[in-house]
Design a protein around this motif. Sequence first.
Motif, PDB file in Angstrom:
ATOM      1  N   THR A 208       9.247  47.564 -32.776  1.00  0.00           N
ATOM      2  CA  THR A 208       9.626  46.739 -31.624  1.00  0.00           C
ATOM      3  C   THR A 208       9.244  47.434 -30.324  1.00  0.00           C
ATOM      4  O   THR A 208       8.934  48.624 -30.310  1.00  0.00           O
ATOM      5  CB  THR A 208      11.146  46.472 -31.608  1.00  0.00           C
ATOM      6  OG1 THR A 208      11.838  47.715 -31.580  1.00  0.00           O
ATOM      7  CG2 THR A 208      11.579  45.665 -32.832  1.00  0.00           C
ATOM      8  N   VAL A 209       9.269  46.683 -29.232  1.00  0.00           N
ATOM      9  CA  VAL A 209       9.119  47.259 -27.898  1.00  0.00           C
ATOM     10  C   VAL A 209      10.517  47.499 -27.349  1.00  0.00           C
ATOM     11  O   VAL A 209      11.362  46.617 -27.361  1.00  0.00           O
ATOM     12  CB  VAL A 209       8.313  46.341 -26.974  1.00  0.00           C
ATOM     13  CG1 VAL A 209       8.207  46.934 -25.579  1.00  0.00           C
ATOM     14  CG2 VAL A 209       6.917  46.111 -27.539  1.00  0.00           C
ATOM     15  N   ASP A 210      10.743  48.723 -26.873  1.00  0.00           N
ATOM     16  CA  ASP A 210      12.091  49.130 -26.483  1.00  0.00           C
ATOM     17  C   ASP A 210      12.158  49.450 -24.990  1.00  0.00           C
ATOM     18  O   ASP A 210      12.664  50.495 -24.594  1.00  0.00           O
ATOM     19  CB  ASP A 210      12.505  50.344 -27.306  1.00  0.00           C
ATOM     20  CG  ASP A 210      13.971  50.715 -27.125  1.00  0.00           C
ATOM     21  OD1 ASP A 210      14.790  49.788 -26.940  1.00  0.00           O
ATOM     22  OD2 ASP A 210      14.286  51.913 -27.156  1.00  0.00           O
ATOM     23  N   GLY A 211      11.615  48.560 -24.175  1.00  0.00           N
ATOM     24  CA  GLY A 211      11.703  48.739 -22.731  1.00  0.00           C
ATOM     25  C   GLY A 211      10.523  49.499 -22.153  1.00  0.00           C
ATOM     26  O   GLY A 211       9.444  49.575 -22.740  1.00  0.00           O
ATOM     27  N   THR A 212      10.730  50.081 -20.986  1.00  0.00           N
ATOM     28  CA  THR A 212       9.680  50.781 -20.257  1.00  0.00           C
ATOM     29  C   THR A 212      10.187  52.147 -19.804  1.00  0.00           C
ATOM     30  O   THR A 212      11.372  52.432 -19.870  1.00  0.00           O
ATOM     31  CB  THR A 212       9.229  49.965 -19.033  1.00  0.00           C
ATOM     32  OG1 THR A 212      10.342  49.820 -18.128  1.00  0.00           O
ATOM     33  CG2 THR A 212       8.725  48.582 -19.434  1.00  0.00           C
TER      34      THR A 212
END
Length: 413
Positions: A208-212
Motif C-alpha cells: 500500500t501507499v502509506d502517505g508522504t
Amino acid sequence: MAPYASDDSTTAAGAGEPGIRRRRTARYVVPVVVTGVAAATIGLVPALADSGDPDLPDVTAQQLIERIAESDVQQMSGTVRISTDLGLPDVGGLAGGTASGSAGRGGGSSADPSAKLTELVSGTHTLRVAADGPHRQRLSLLEDAAEYSLIHDGRDVWGYDSKSNEVYHATVPETAGGRAKERSELPATPRDLTEEALRAVDDTTSVTVDGTAQVAGRDAYKLLIEPRQEGSTIGAISVAVDAGTGLPLKFTLTPASGGAAVVDAGFTRVSFAKPPASAFDFTPPEGAKVTEGGEADRLPPAPRAGRGTGGNPGGDLAEEFGGLKVIGEGWNAVAVLDAGGRGLPAASAGGGPGESGALGGFLGSFGDEVSGEFGSGTVFTTRLVNALITEDGKVYAGAVTKDALVKAADAGK
C-alpha cells in the motif's frame, strides 16, 4: 549501485524515447516482472497517499512500484546512513581479523571488499556514494579517523583501507565485444535493499501507499510492504520513494516483535548533479601494500534483509546453494540444510565435562530446546533470522518464528 540519471528534467524528458525505454526494460527486468506479478496476484487497490506534508498527487501502490522499476538515474552523489540491529554483537573487529588472516581472493588484504563490507551487518555506519553512469561508481565507508573506499572506474576496481594503508585491485572482465562488463550495484543503498524486498512480492504480501515524507530535502511517497502470513519475523518494510525520480531514498525494516528497526538505511544528503571526475580517480598512495585480486565479475554482496525471486523469498537461496531444499512459500520460506551427520548434542546426553553432553549444554544455553515429530533440537534466534539445529544434523533457517521452524521441521521429516 545501480546506474543513475542526471536530474529530474532529464529523466522526464528521456522517458518517451524508445531507446531509453528499451534500456530500462533490459536493466530492470526483475522489478518490472514484480510489477506484473503484483498487478495479477496481489490485487493492488488504489491506496492513495494521504494529505500530509508534503502534499503530492495521489498514486496507487502499483504506480509507485512502476516508478521504482522505471527510475533511470545515471548521475548522483550523497550520504547514506545505515543502521543494522539483528540483536548480535558488533562483528566489525571479527570481519577485519578474518580479512587480514585469510588467504582468500584478496590474499589476506584488509582492503578486500568481500571481508570489509561485512562490517555493515551490525551497528551504525555512514557511507558516501557517487555514480556517473554504469562504469564509474564509488562507495566510501567512513570510520573513526579512517575511511574505506571502493572505487569502480572503467575496468578497474580499487579497494583502499586508509587505516592499514592497504590497497586491493581487481579488473572487470571484458565482454565478447571488447567492452568492460557493467559492474553490479554497489551494495547497501536504499535502492539495493528495496529491489530485494520487491522480489518477495506475491499474493502473500500486502502493498500500500502509506502517505508522504521528506527525505534529504526531497519530497517522497511512502510504500508499505507487509507479509499477510502469520509466522514471519518481518513486521513491515517501509520505502520512501523520491517523487521526482522514483529512486528509493530510505528503507526501513521493522520486526514483527516490535521495537527498533532491524535495518534502517536512508540518504541524509542527495544530489542528482554530475559528480566531479576526480571522485572516481584513484592512485595507490606511496608505500601502500597493493594486493592483486585478478578478475572480478561483481562486487561481493553486502548483508541484506532477505533473498528471493518473484513469489518465493527462498528461491535464490536454493539456487545459490546448489538446490538447497526450501519448505513453505512466500515470507514463511524455510531453507533446509542436511549436514550429513550428528547435529548439536543435547544437554541431557551422557558424559562428563568436555564430552558431547557438556558441549550440548553449553551451546544450548544460547538457544531454546524444542521437540516435535522431527525429534529434538535447539533454536537459535536473532531479531530477524532464526535457525533450528536438530540432533540428527539438519538445519532449518528462515525469517520465521520458532514455532514456524518446528512446523517446517515436522513437515520435512
